[in-house]
Design a protein around this motif. Structure first.
Motif, PDB file in Angstrom:
ATOM      1  N   THR A 137      10.545   1.862   7.120  1.00 17.19           N
ATOM      2  CA  THR A 137      10.606   1.903   5.658  1.00 17.19           C
ATOM      3  C   THR A 137      10.054   0.589   5.130  1.00 17.19           C
ATOM      4  O   THR A 137      10.115  -0.443   5.799  1.00 17.19           O
ATOM      5  CB  THR A 137      12.059   2.075   5.148  1.00 17.19           C
ATOM      6  OG1 THR A 137      12.860   1.016   5.662  1.00 17.19           O
ATOM      7  CG2 THR A 137      12.635   3.411   5.569  1.00 17.19           C
ATOM      8  N   PHE A 138       9.533   0.670   3.940  1.00 17.28           N
ATOM      9  CA  PHE A 138       8.933  -0.502   3.306  1.00 17.28           C
ATOM     10  C   PHE A 138       9.568  -0.698   1.944  1.00 17.28           C
ATOM     11  O   PHE A 138      10.105   0.243   1.345  1.00 17.28           O
ATOM     12  CB  PHE A 138       7.417  -0.321   3.155  1.00 17.28           C
ATOM     13  CG  PHE A 138       6.722  -0.142   4.475  1.00 17.28           C
ATOM     14  CD1 PHE A 138       6.421  -1.228   5.267  1.00 17.28           C
ATOM     15  CD2 PHE A 138       6.377   1.118   4.926  1.00 17.28           C
ATOM     16  CE1 PHE A 138       5.790  -1.070   6.485  1.00 17.28           C
ATOM     17  CE2 PHE A 138       5.737   1.293   6.147  1.00 17.28           C
ATOM     18  CZ  PHE A 138       5.455   0.186   6.923  1.00 17.28           C
ATOM     19  N   GLY A 139       9.450  -1.890   1.424  1.00 12.13           N
ATOM     20  CA  GLY A 139      10.001  -2.203   0.112  1.00 12.13           C
ATOM     21  C   GLY A 139       9.234  -1.500  -1.003  1.00 12.13           C
ATOM     22  O   GLY A 139       8.120  -1.012  -0.825  1.00 12.13           O
ATOM     23  N   ARG A 140       9.859  -1.471  -2.165  1.00 11.53           N
ATOM     24  CA  ARG A 140       9.250  -0.785  -3.320  1.00 11.53           C
ATOM     25  C   ARG A 140       7.917  -1.409  -3.716  1.00 11.53           C
ATOM     26  O   ARG A 140       6.992  -0.700  -4.090  1.00 11.53           O
ATOM     27  CB  ARG A 140      10.193  -0.821  -4.510  1.00 11.53           C
ATOM     28  CG  ARG A 140      11.316   0.135  -4.385  1.00 11.53           C
ATOM     29  CD  ARG A 140      12.142   0.148  -5.653  1.00 11.53           C
ATOM     30  NE  ARG A 140      13.322   0.949  -5.410  1.00 11.53           N
ATOM     31  CZ  ARG A 140      13.852   1.749  -6.290  1.00 11.53           C
ATOM     32  NH1 ARG A 140      13.335   1.833  -7.483  1.00 11.53           N
ATOM     33  NH2 ARG A 140      14.911   2.443  -5.987  1.00 11.53           N
ATOM     34  N   ASP A 141       7.836  -2.714  -3.663  1.00  9.59           N
ATOM     35  CA  ASP A 141       6.593  -3.386  -4.047  1.00  9.59           C
ATOM     36  C   ASP A 141       5.443  -2.945  -3.152  1.00  9.59           C
ATOM     37  O   ASP A 141       4.335  -2.681  -3.632  1.00  9.59           O
ATOM     38  CB  ASP A 141       6.753  -4.906  -3.975  1.00  9.59           C
ATOM     39  CG  ASP A 141       7.710  -5.436  -5.030  1.00  9.59           C
ATOM     40  OD1 ASP A 141       7.948  -4.716  -6.018  1.00  9.59           O
ATOM     41  OD2 ASP A 141       8.205  -6.566  -4.859  1.00  9.59           O
TER      42      ASP A 141
ATOM     43  N   THR B 276       4.543   0.717  -3.955  1.00  6.84           N
ATOM     44  CA  THR B 276       3.816   0.756  -5.229  1.00  6.84           C
ATOM     45  C   THR B 276       2.390   0.257  -5.045  1.00  6.84           C
ATOM     46  O   THR B 276       1.445   0.833  -5.589  1.00  6.84           O
ATOM     47  CB  THR B 276       4.550  -0.090  -6.287  1.00  6.84           C
ATOM     48  OG1 THR B 276       5.882   0.397  -6.414  1.00  6.84           O
ATOM     49  CG2 THR B 276       3.858  -0.010  -7.628  1.00  6.84           C
ATOM     50  N   ALA B 277       2.232  -0.800  -4.268  1.00  7.37           N
ATOM     51  CA  ALA B 277       0.890  -1.343  -4.024  1.00  7.37           C
ATOM     52  C   ALA B 277       0.023  -0.332  -3.278  1.00  7.37           C
ATOM     53  O   ALA B 277      -1.157  -0.146  -3.602  1.00  7.37           O
ATOM     54  CB  ALA B 277       0.982  -2.646  -3.243  1.00  7.37           C
ATOM     55  N   VAL B 278       0.599   0.347  -2.291  1.00  4.05           N
ATOM     56  CA  VAL B 278      -0.164   1.347  -1.537  1.00  4.05           C
ATOM     57  C   VAL B 278      -0.559   2.508  -2.445  1.00  4.05           C
ATOM     58  O   VAL B 278      -1.705   2.980  -2.417  1.00  4.05           O
ATOM     59  CB  VAL B 278       0.661   1.851  -0.320  1.00  4.05           C
ATOM     60  CG1 VAL B 278       0.024   3.069   0.305  1.00  4.05           C
ATOM     61  CG2 VAL B 278       0.799   0.735   0.705  1.00  4.05           C
ATOM     62  N   GLU B 279       0.380   2.969  -3.275  1.00  8.54           N
ATOM     63  CA  GLU B 279       0.066   4.062  -4.200  1.00  8.54           C
ATOM     64  C   GLU B 279      -1.023   3.650  -5.182  1.00  8.54           C
ATOM     65  O   GLU B 279      -1.938   4.426  -5.472  1.00  8.54           O
ATOM     66  CB  GLU B 279       1.326   4.497  -4.940  1.00  8.54           C
ATOM     67  CG  GLU B 279       2.313   5.233  -4.063  1.00  8.54           C
ATOM     68  CD  GLU B 279       3.633   5.532  -4.763  1.00  8.54           C
ATOM     69  OE1 GLU B 279       3.827   5.063  -5.905  1.00  8.54           O
ATOM     70  OE2 GLU B 279       4.467   6.225  -4.156  1.00  8.54           O
TER      71      GLU B 279
END
Length: 150
Positions: free
Chosen positions: A51-55, A58-61
């Motif tokens: 799992t990765f953090g929200r930031d 969001t950056a990947v999206e």
């Protein structure tokens, strides 16, 4: 352990995805070393979930959206280029056709134009002849209802 391995090995999030086997080996080595200090011996270790953090998510999206928009723009540019080429080819074809007509007029003279006029007149007459509401009148004046003085 997971954060310690990631931070001590300076593994970036992209490497966690692209080099999963190498990261798995690092985690296994670190866990085995730490467990041995407590007298625990590990036989097999598997990474089953990352799992990765929200930031990061969001950056990947955002990156994916930007790539899709770039691809869409590229498509529009290619479409415009294709339409431009089609217009050029069509214009070249029209120019060749006009040149051929001009050459034909030069060779035949006005006879071709007269022939086209006669063909058009025949087509118009054939269309009008099939209509019930058309009445043919002679060219001379006074023929309408045979009225005197007209």
């Amino acid at each position: 352990v997971r954060e310690a391995v990631v931070s001590t090995q300076s593994t970036g999030a992209s490497e966690l995805i692209t080099q999963r086997d190498a990261v798995s080996d690092k985690v296994a080595d670190e866990l085995t070393r730490r467990a041995e200090t407590f007298g625990i011996y590990l036989d097999d270790i598997s990474i089953t979930h990352l799992t990765f953090g929200r930031d990061f998510v969001t950056a990947v999206e955002s990156k994916q959206v930007a790539q899709q928009e770039a691809e869409r723009s590229r498509f529009y540019v290619e479409k415009a280029e294709f339409e431009k080429q089609a217009a050029i080819i069509s214009a070249e074809g029209d120019a060749i056709a006009a040149k051929m007509l001009s050459d034909a007029f030069d060779q035949v003279g006005d006879a071709l134009i007269e022939l086209r006029k006669m063909e058009a007149a025949e087509e118009i007459a054939a269309n009008l002849a099939g209509t019930r509401n058309v009445t043919y009148l002679p060219k001379d004046n006074g023929m309408l209802l045979n009225l005197p003085g007209q």
